[in-house]
Design a protein around this motif. Structure first.
Motif, PDB file in Angstrom:
ATOM      1  N   ARG A  33      -7.375  11.948  -7.221  1.00 14.40           N
ATOM      2  CA  ARG A  33      -7.988  13.428  -7.054  1.00 14.40           C
ATOM      3  C   ARG A  33      -7.340  13.833  -5.803  1.00 14.40           C
ATOM      4  O   ARG A  33      -6.700  15.093  -5.575  1.00 14.40           O
ATOM      5  N   ASP A  34      -7.670  13.418  -4.731  1.00 17.86           N
ATOM      6  CA  ASP A  34      -7.371  13.890  -3.449  1.00 17.86           C
ATOM      7  C   ASP A  34      -5.698  14.015  -3.099  1.00 17.86           C
ATOM      8  O   ASP A  34      -5.284  14.954  -2.644  1.00 17.86           O
ATOM      9  N   LEU A  35      -4.969  13.221  -3.566  1.00 18.04           N
ATOM     10  CA  LEU A  35      -3.650  13.320  -3.623  1.00 18.04           C
ATOM     11  C   LEU A  35      -3.128  14.375  -4.447  1.00 18.04           C
ATOM     12  O   LEU A  35      -2.329  15.209  -3.857  1.00 18.04           O
ATOM     13  N   ALA A  36      -3.650  14.497  -5.400  1.00 23.23           N
ATOM     14  CA  ALA A  36      -3.191  15.525  -6.377  1.00 23.23           C
ATOM     15  C   ALA A  36      -3.528  17.176  -5.667  1.00 23.23           C
ATOM     16  O   ALA A  36      -2.772  17.846  -5.476  1.00 23.23           O
ATOM     17  N   ALA A  37      -4.737  17.133  -5.025  1.00 24.15           N
ATOM     18  CA  ALA A  37      -5.391  18.320  -4.558  1.00 24.15           C
ATOM     19  C   ALA A  37      -4.419  18.439  -3.378  1.00 24.15           C
ATOM     20  O   ALA A  37      -4.364  19.834  -2.691  1.00 24.15           O
ATOM     21  N   ALA A  38      -4.118  17.637  -2.529  1.00 20.10           N
ATOM     22  CA  ALA A  38      -3.368  17.884  -1.300  1.00 20.10           C
ATOM     23  C   ALA A  38      -1.890  18.546  -1.633  1.00 20.10           C
ATOM     24  O   ALA A  38      -1.312  19.072  -0.543  1.00 20.10           O
ATOM     25  N   ASN A  39      -1.515  18.712  -2.985  1.00 24.73           N
ATOM     26  CA  ASN A  39      -0.169  19.423  -3.404  1.00 24.73           C
ATOM     27  C   ASN A  39      -0.490  20.755  -4.008  1.00 24.73           C
ATOM     28  O   ASN A  39       0.331  21.169  -4.520  1.00 24.73           O
ATOM     29  N   LEU A  40      -1.795  21.408  -3.875  1.00 29.01           N
ATOM     30  CA  LEU A  40      -1.869  22.412  -4.737  1.00 29.01           C
ATOM     31  C   LEU A  40      -1.121  23.664  -3.845  1.00 29.01           C
ATOM     32  O   LEU A  40      -0.804  23.538  -2.712  1.00 29.01           O
ATOM     33  N   HIS A  41      -0.489  24.476  -4.989  1.00 29.45           N
ATOM     34  CA  HIS A  41       0.212  25.660  -4.522  1.00 29.45           C
ATOM     35  C   HIS A  41       1.546  25.155  -4.539  1.00 29.45           C
ATOM     36  O   HIS A  41       2.431  26.145  -4.352  1.00 29.45           O
ATOM     37  N   CYS A  45      10.484  22.511  -5.658  1.00 28.03           N
ATOM     38  CA  CYS A  45      11.159  21.723  -4.616  1.00 28.03           C
ATOM     39  C   CYS A  45      10.489  21.640  -3.332  1.00 28.03           C
ATOM     40  O   CYS A  45      11.137  21.624  -2.439  1.00 28.03           O
ATOM     41  N   SER A  46       9.100  22.134  -3.664  1.00 27.47           N
ATOM     42  CA  SER A  46       8.278  21.914  -2.272  1.00 27.47           C
ATOM     43  C   SER A  46       8.424  20.805  -1.389  1.00 27.47           C
ATOM     44  O   SER A  46       8.635  19.632  -2.190  1.00 27.47           O
ATOM     45  N   THR A  47       8.445  20.617  -0.136  1.00 30.80           N
ATOM     46  CA  THR A  47       8.156  19.363   0.565  1.00 30.80           C
ATOM     47  C   THR A  47       6.674  18.752   0.066  1.00 30.80           C
ATOM     48  O   THR A  47       5.556  19.494   0.267  1.00 30.80           O
ATOM     49  N   ASN A  48       6.647  17.670  -0.672  1.00 30.64           N
ATOM     50  CA  ASN A  48       5.075  17.120  -1.001  1.00 30.64           C
ATOM     51  C   ASN A  48       4.337  16.605  -0.207  1.00 30.64           C
ATOM     52  O   ASN A  48       4.807  16.400   1.019  1.00 30.64           O
ATOM     53  N   SER A  49       3.155  15.987  -0.335  1.00 29.73           N
ATOM     54  CA  SER A  49       2.139  15.893   0.854  1.00 29.73           C
ATOM     55  C   SER A  49       2.751  14.394   1.431  1.00 29.73           C
ATOM     56  O   SER A  49       1.980  13.909   2.170  1.00 29.73           O
ATOM     57  N   LEU A  50       3.455  13.722   0.748  1.00 31.99           N
ATOM     58  CA  LEU A  50       3.976  12.361   1.131  1.00 31.99           C
ATOM     59  C   LEU A  50       5.480  12.549   1.927  1.00 31.99           C
ATOM     60  O   LEU A  50       6.093  11.496   2.387  1.00 31.99           O
ATOM     61  N   GLY A  51       5.958  13.908   2.085  1.00 30.93           N
ATOM     62  CA  GLY A  51       7.249  14.047   2.722  1.00 30.93           C
ATOM     63  C   GLY A  51       8.449  14.149   1.845  1.00 30.93           C
ATOM     64  O   GLY A  51       9.481  14.410   2.468  1.00 30.93           O
ATOM     65  N   GLY A  52       8.295  13.772   0.645  1.00 28.52           N
ATOM     66  CA  GLY A  52       9.458  14.036  -0.417  1.00 28.52           C
ATOM     67  C   GLY A  52       9.618  15.470  -0.774  1.00 28.52           C
ATOM     68  O   GLY A  52       8.757  16.243  -0.507  1.00 28.52           O
ATOM     69  N   THR A  53      10.663  15.539  -1.529  1.00 27.18           N
ATOM     70  CA  THR A  53      10.851  16.924  -2.137  1.00 27.18           C
ATOM     71  C   THR A  53      10.532  16.977  -3.665  1.00 27.18           C
ATOM     72  O   THR A  53      11.030  15.914  -4.421  1.00 27.18           O
TER      73      THR A  53
END
Length: 459
Positions: A33-41, A45-53
């Motif tokens: 849940r926390d990983l998903a929520a870290a990418n809210l909004h 092509c945004s930079t995701n919470s792990l640094g990828g595209t």
């Protein structure tokens, strides 16, 4: 916000992307849940919470990316994502295959479960999200990729809230199922092996489970070839039309292609390959709703296993590729009459025109090991290698390529081996079929007569 329909009709490329850093331990539902929520909004092509595209192929392909988001989250939380694709409906099929599909209206969803909306069969669904919160009043909050108005390039990761039981409607679409990921606390159910036959009357039948189960007639007649792989079943008609179904045996057939003279299925990768009458080869992935990618021409055989594709051209040259559908071909050898591949071991087996058999392991660039001569047919599965010699003797070896042959039955026309279930099947020249469980030293069970072809398969 309205729920963006995540269609599965445009899947023309390989679904391969780096998942990012995977933890070394089994994660909890809270971690998911926390990983998903870290990418809210975040957007396509945004930079995701792990640094990828983006999320998997969301940026590169610009397709509806709801499934890409959920499998990105699962994969980066050390969960099993085998057979999941960019198709929303692949989560439903995953649940069927892993034993984690929940279609009971009484099921109480859990954080981290996938939510499949408007599942229509044969791997097609409109949308998939993930459960973020489960409330005491029976409602849930979901977190969704590709949510909002506009095309995939303008949508984002957003929450949705509403009723939380199968059959109810959330944001205007019906919940068809919840699917729990494998790799947390829930063990997957054992898989059910299948045995498929095409009888001399051109009907196709399948049995599931043990060798004493009954046959299910899946195609009444007119099939010149049938194939069963995992939860996929395909039939080719005399008119050159290919039909495939995926899921349980009672799904509807979906027309895949015309002008086909041969085909291959790979359920774990969601791939279908066709060899057309003009010698061209095309492959799709993402299941029945995927898009075709043109691969090569001048071919007389095509084989699939995992992310391996192999062909033999009309001149006897054997080519193979590994990875996505756009990977380059590797020229393996010449003089080939038949090729088999097994991605789980990196093995490639070739029967040459002179009847000699050579096998390599270690992938496309491994070294060939000469096995034997006087061979007319070969089959691979895991560390099993089965052959039919020109004199009709069926034989198997198990283990490394230098193991000895274990004779099985005389009078054979075809052999199939399946290492995960320890099955060996032999179709005799008189059309009778015998199958054994328990490996090369198991006991034969007579299955039926009047058989034109057969397949052993596991998921």
């Amino acid at each position: 916000m309205s729920l963006k329909r995540a269609t599965t009709t445009v899947l023309a490329a390989a679904v391969l992307a780096l998942l990012g850093a995977v933890p070394a331990h089994a994660d909890t539902r809270t971690d998911v849940r926390d990983l998903a929520a870290a990418n809210l909004h975040k957007q396509t092509c945004s930079t995701n919470s792990l640094g990828g595209t983006g999320f998997m192929d969301s940026c590169r392909m610009q397709w509806a990316w709801c499934a890409d988001f959920v499998r990105w989250v699962w994969g980066n939380r050390n969960l099993n994502v085998d057979r999941l694709t960019a198709a929303a409906g692949s989560f439903y099929l995953y649940g069927q295959q892993k034993g984690t599909l929940h279609t009971d209206p009484g099921y109480v969803p859990q954080v981290g479960d996938a939510v499949v909306f408007n599942y229509q069969g044969n791997g097609y669904a409109d949308h998939v999200g993930m459960v973020d919160t489960v409330n005491a009043d029976g409602t849930i909050r979901t977190i969704n990729g590709n949510w909002g108005n506009g095309g995939p390039g303008s949508t984002s990761v957003q929450f949705g809230s509403g009723p939380g039981r199968v059959g109810q409607y959330l944001a205007g679409q019906q919940i068809s199922a919840f699917v729990s990921p494998v790799g947390l606390s829930e063990p997957g159910k054992p898989v059910t092996p299948r045995l498929g036959v095409r009888f001399g009357d051109s009907s196709a039948q399948v049995k599931e489970g043990n060798l004493f189960e009954g046959w299910t007639n899946v195609y009444g007649g007119g099939a010149v070839k049938s194939e069963v792989h995992g939860d996929m079943v395909g039939v080719l008609t005399s008119a050159g039309d290919l039909f495939v179904k995926q899921g349980n045996l009672y799904q509807q057939w979906v027309h895949q292609a015309s002008g086909v003279k041969d085909f291959a299925l790979e359920s774990a990768a969601g791939r279908i390959a066709v060899l057309r009458t003009d010698g061209t080869v095309a492959v799709k992935e993402g299941g029945l709703q995927g898009g075709w990618v043109e691969e090569t021409n001048n071919a007389k055989e095509v084989e699939l296993s995992g992310d391996y594709i192999a062909v033999v051209d009309n001149n006897g040259a054997v080519f193979a590729k590994q990875g996505n559908l756009y990977a380059g071909w590797v020229n393996e050898l010449g003089g080939g009459a038949d090729v088999e591949v097994d991605a789980s071991t990196g093995r490639i087996a070739v029967v040459r025109n002179d009847g000699s058999l050579t096998v390599k392991e270690g992938g496309l660039y491994g070294a060939w090991v000469e096995q034997t001569s006087g061979v007319k047919q070969v089959d691979l599965s895991g560390d099993y290698l089965g052959v039919v010699f020109t004199d009709g003797l069926a034989s198997v070896k198990q283990g490394n390529l230098y193991a000895g042959w274990i004779n099985q039955l005389p009078g054979a026309a075809k052999i199939e081996v399946d290492a995960p279930t320890g099955r060996v099947g032999v179709l005799r020249g008189d059309g009778s079929l015998a199958v054994k469980d328990g490996g090369p030293y198991g006991s034969w069970v007579e299955q039926t007569s009047g058989v034109g072809d057969f397949q052993l398969t596991n998921y």
